[in-house]
Design a protein around this motif. Sequence first.
Motif, PDB file in Angstrom:
ATOM      1  N   LEU A 281     -16.071  24.021  25.236  1.00 57.76           N
ATOM      2  CA  LEU A 281     -16.986  24.337  26.328  1.00 57.76           C
ATOM      3  C   LEU A 281     -16.292  25.154  27.402  1.00 57.76           C
ATOM      4  N   VAL A 282     -15.039  24.832  27.672  1.00 53.62           N
ATOM      5  CA  VAL A 282     -14.277  25.597  28.664  1.00 53.62           C
ATOM      6  C   VAL A 282     -13.994  27.005  28.141  1.00 53.62           C
ATOM      7  N   LEU A 283     -13.632  27.122  26.868  1.00 53.62           N
ATOM      8  CA  LEU A 283     -13.312  28.435  26.298  1.00 53.62           C
ATOM      9  C   LEU A 283     -14.531  29.349  26.265  1.00 53.62           C
ATOM     10  N   PHE A 284     -15.657  28.835  25.781  1.00 45.94           N
ATOM     11  CA  PHE A 284     -16.870  29.653  25.681  1.00 45.94           C
ATOM     12  C   PHE A 284     -17.689  29.639  26.963  1.00 45.94           C
ATOM     13  N   GLY A 285     -17.357  28.745  27.891  1.00 43.75           N
ATOM     14  CA  GLY A 285     -18.158  28.589  29.099  1.00 43.75           C
ATOM     15  C   GLY A 285     -18.369  29.851  29.905  1.00 43.75           C
ATOM     16  N   PRO A 286     -17.305  30.617  30.221  1.00 40.79           N
ATOM     17  CA  PRO A 286     -17.523  31.824  31.036  1.00 40.79           C
ATOM     18  C   PRO A 286     -18.488  32.820  30.402  1.00 40.79           C
ATOM     19  N   LEU A 287     -18.352  33.043  29.100  1.00 44.35           N
ATOM     20  CA  LEU A 287     -19.259  33.976  28.431  1.00 44.35           C
ATOM     21  C   LEU A 287     -20.684  33.444  28.439  1.00 44.35           C
ATOM     22  N   LEU A 288     -20.851  32.151  28.187  1.00 47.73           N
ATOM     23  CA  LEU A 288     -22.187  31.553  28.209  1.00 47.73           C
ATOM     24  C   LEU A 288     -22.797  31.638  29.601  1.00 47.73           C
ATOM     25  N   ILE A 289     -21.979  31.455  30.634  1.00 47.42           N
ATOM     26  CA  ILE A 289     -22.488  31.579  32.005  1.00 47.42           C
ATOM     27  C   ILE A 289     -22.994  33.002  32.250  1.00 47.42           C
ATOM     28  N   LEU A 325     -13.886  37.909  33.181  1.00 47.04           N
ATOM     29  CA  LEU A 325     -12.859  37.403  34.095  1.00 47.04           C
ATOM     30  C   LEU A 325     -12.603  35.912  33.847  1.00 47.04           C
ATOM     31  N   GLY A 326     -13.696  35.165  33.640  1.00 46.29           N
ATOM     32  CA  GLY A 326     -13.532  33.747  33.376  1.00 46.29           C
ATOM     33  C   GLY A 326     -12.817  33.482  32.063  1.00 46.29           C
ATOM     34  N   THR A 327     -13.183  34.248  31.018  1.00 47.19           N
ATOM     35  CA  THR A 327     -12.521  34.097  29.720  1.00 47.19           C
ATOM     36  C   THR A 327     -11.051  34.457  29.823  1.00 47.19           C
ATOM     37  N   THR A 328     -10.744  35.525  30.560  1.00 45.89           N
ATOM     38  CA  THR A 328      -9.344  35.915  30.760  1.00 45.89           C
ATOM     39  C   THR A 328      -8.564  34.789  31.423  1.00 45.89           C
TER      40      THR A 328
END
Length: 490
Positions: A281-289, A325-328
């Motif tokens: 969830l943390v890894l995919f979270g930024p893209l999903l957001i 940016l979040g994924t990075t």
Amino acid sequence: MSDTVIVVNTVIAVLATVLLIVRFRLNPVISLVVGAVYLGLTAGLGVEGTITAVTGGFGDILAEVGLLIAFGVLSGAMLHRAGAIERLVSALLRGCGPRGMPYATAVTVGTVLQSIFVDVLLVIASPLARRVAPRIGAKGLPRMATALAIGAECGIVFMVPGIGAVALAGVLGVPLGQMLVAGLVLVVPTVLIATAIMTVLLQRGWWDESVDEQAVVGNAQAPPGGSGADTPDVTDAPGAGGGSASGGTGPHTAADGAREVVPAAVSAPDAGRRERELSLLVLFGPLLIGLLLIAAGAVLDAAGVEQPVLAFLSEPVVALLIGLLGTTAVVGIAHGRETIDAAVTDGFRESGQILILTGVGGSLATTISDAGLGEILGRYFSANTAAPLLMVWLIAAVLHVAIGSVTISAITAAGVLAPVAPVIGLSPVLIALAAGAGALFAVHVTSNTFWLLQSLLGQSVRGTLKTCSVGVSIASVVAILLILPMSLVI
């Protein structure tokens, strides 16, 4: 100039483009530009008008989708380096169980994983699917192969940030949020229904292990000539550049004559360098957001609600930048700076060819529009008829059979019908979906997906024709049958 001359020259331009790619093995980028220049000159645009249409179309579509494609590919490259796909497949198996695994795989690959460059996605997911196959019951291998093929191909053209979906939205001027919502509504039932139909066929004697399966040979990549929809389409046709668009070294022939390719850029995630194990969830979270922000913007726009802050954040470029940016940040925390640098290198290499092809697809589409084809076709169609949608589906299907590229076929077909939308009041998003659906028909030996699934999953060519070609063609037909009733409410 008469309507007949414009229509005839448009047909000649499209056929000439196909001929240059297929018969003379000319690079698709050059072929598309040649076709656009021919049409502009013969349709009465003149030298200046033709050059303006070609260059303007190239620049307009890249201005619309260039950053979106780059941000999506970079995010996917980082998730790949973080090993997120392997972990997601394992989580799906635990959560869905063996019986639901093909359906969960098709939906996940067609939606959540569309930010991952598809060659990389298949190279990683195919061995995992092969290990899962014996655990899901009878005909496990062809069922998993079918699920991967249907999910990967449908996601490309229907689901943002899939390359084809973003390009179609740019060509037709469809707000990306609207494309995301409409694509999601279409892709989920399409992959589920198509996977279910193929499951019934496979379990009723259509699969013969003795001739449809074979030993897996190495880490196979694409054969010479083509990537279909699934790699940057500069390498989509025979002789269009060879090798894998993701940087592979190309095919080699083993001692027994089987294809064997050693991928260069498709490297394993840097598992040995992990310092922290972050949740999926943390890894995919930024893209999903980022995707949720785009969808929220589309919903607010449809509802007529004005919220300046959310309007800014839901702009596709801003939303995907936030996701990148979040994924990075999360990948950097877990894997360090070196992993980020390697992912950025991979992403820039992959996105460059995609951007060039998308741009020249926009050149041909703009030239077709400036030639006046939309006004001509608009006299024969109305918004309450299925004819325009069926026509764009058929054009894309025929082009795909000839060229073997999902993205080129979809963009070209959409470009032919794009001018019709404002004339007859048809929603451009429907044309985008219909073009994408038609471009899925008859994925075959010119497609990189075909050869990846054949080699990595241990299928024979005959077996891959069943799981990939027939499976994705069924999805193509299912999609257009779902799009037609959607046209009554969109």
